[in-house]
Design an enzyme around this catalytic site. Structure first.
Site, mmCIF file in Angstrom:
data_model
loop_
_atom_site.group_PDB
_atom_site.id
_atom_site.type_symbol
_atom_site.label_atom_id
_atom_site.label_comp_id
_atom_site.label_asym_id
_atom_site.label_seq_id
_atom_site.Cartn_x
_atom_site.Cartn_y
_atom_site.Cartn_z
ATOM 1 N N PHE A 28 0.837 -1.197 0.000
ATOM 2 C CA PHE A 28 0.000 0.000 0.000
ATOM 3 C C PHE A 28 0.871 1.245 0.000
ATOM 4 C CE2 PHE A 28 0.835 -0.961 4.430
ATOM 5 C CZ PHE A 28 1.067 0.280 5.001
ATOM 6 N N CYS A 29 0.280 2.348 -0.449
ATOM 7 C CA CYS A 29 0.939 3.650 -0.435
ATOM 8 C C CYS A 29 -0.136 4.723 -0.294
ATOM 9 C CB CYS A 29 1.794 3.860 -1.685
ATOM 10 S SG CYS A 29 0.858 3.771 -3.232
ATOM 11 N N THR A 30 0.216 5.969 -0.457
ATOM 12 C CA THR A 30 -0.721 7.061 -0.184
ATOM 13 C C THR A 30 -1.945 7.034 -1.090
ATOM 14 O OG1 THR A 30 1.158 8.419 0.484
ATOM 15 C CG2 THR A 30 -0.936 9.552 0.112
#
Length: 308
Positions: free
Chosen positions: A181-183
């Site tokens: 996951f990331c922003t």
């Protein structure tokens, strides 16, 4: 109705991977449209697509998204909307780049190979699986103020360091479901493409990123802890994409929680616990003088981002 939608500024985080061989020619029309409509932020253009975060009135942002969607070959961008009480950017920049998100690995193409997208509503079940390893693809300062329960921190300072971390930690990933996951989702497009290129098959990523999760998953069902760092003057957002009380250290631009500001090394505009030892007394004296000028400018009603 979303209570945040009553705030005056609409913030749009967007990206789209698509072949744009003539991307240089797109710069000026985008810049002109943004400036004419009071939009501020940053848009990155490259041969692989477009990426950026911008803010403005709801009507102005609607015009921009319509313009971007109409670019031949581009199509519908991945979009996340939030709202801000004040304009979160100081200026508008449209930049030409080699990559729209810099990983520095040749041949990575999310249009050819990418991980399996997981909707926010299904994310909790995936990362609760004992055979799943959860990897935060963001930087260390982002991880420090918030992440998902049980997520691994690769302790990277930039996304360029992520491929090397993967290579050095293959044993932690072998035989597992890999959930990344990331922003907003764009770093995971390349991260999952890279990991799949190394021969891993069970590779997943959170569709729309943390921002979409915080928007859609109710707080009482959430397994997110802390705040989500964003690259604008809001600094971070929480559940429901509400503005947080996290601030930036103006010396090193690390995010600071209220607890961080209690450190003996914190001085507004001058230092924090993270950067105090990295700076010389001369540096701190210079920052102190800059902070003094910022405060004087604020008293005069001048732009409060002087020195930021």
């Amino acid at each position: 109705m979303d209570p945040m939608s009553n705030l005056p500024f609409t913030v749009a985080a967007l990206y789209c991977f698509a072949p744009l061989p003539q991307y240089e020619s797109l710069r000026e029309p985008l810049a002109q449209l943004c400036c004419a409509n009071g939009i501020k932020g940053t848009l990155l253009l490259a041969a692989e697509g477009i990426n950026g975060t911008v803010a403005g009135s709801a009507g102005a942002i609607e015009k921009l998204i319509a313009h971007i969607t109409a670019i031949p070959g581009l199509g519908e961008p991945e979009l996340k909307y939030s709202h801000a009480s004040e304009m979160p950017f100081h200026r508008m920049k449209v930049r030409l780049k080699r990559e729209i998100v810099t990983m520095g690995v040749e041949g990575i193409d999310p249009l050819k190979s990418v991980g399996t997208y997981i909707a926010p509503k299904d994310w909790n079940a995936l990362i609760a699986d004992e055979n799943t390893v959860v990897v935060d693809t963001r930087n260390d300062y982002e991880y420090a103020i918030g992440t998902f329960e049980g997520a691994i921190d690769p302790q990277t300072r930039t996304f360029r360091e992520f491929p090397e971390w993967v290579k050095q930690n293959r044993d932690r990933l072998e035989g597992k479901k890999i959930a990344m996951f990331c922003t907003g989702g764009i770093r995971c497009e390349k991260a999952t493409a890279f990991v799949k290129g190394l021969g891993f098959d069970d590779v997943y990523h959170l569709k729309g990123g943390i921002l979409k999760y915080l928007e859609e998953v109710p707080r009482e069902q959430s397994v997110w802890n802390g705040e989500c760092f964003v690259f604008d003057e809001r600094v971070a957002v929480g559940h429901g994409l509400a503005e947080s009380d996290v601030e930036l250290c103006r010396a090193c631009r690390r995010p600071l929680t209220p607890q961080d500001k209690l450190s003996q090394f914190f001085e507004e505009g001058v230092s924090c616990a993270g950067c105090y030892a990295e700076r010389t007394p001369e540096d701190r004296a210079r920052y102190a003088e800059r902070q003094k000028q910022v405060k004087l400018a604020e008293k005069r009603g001048a732009n409060k981002h002087i020195g930021s």
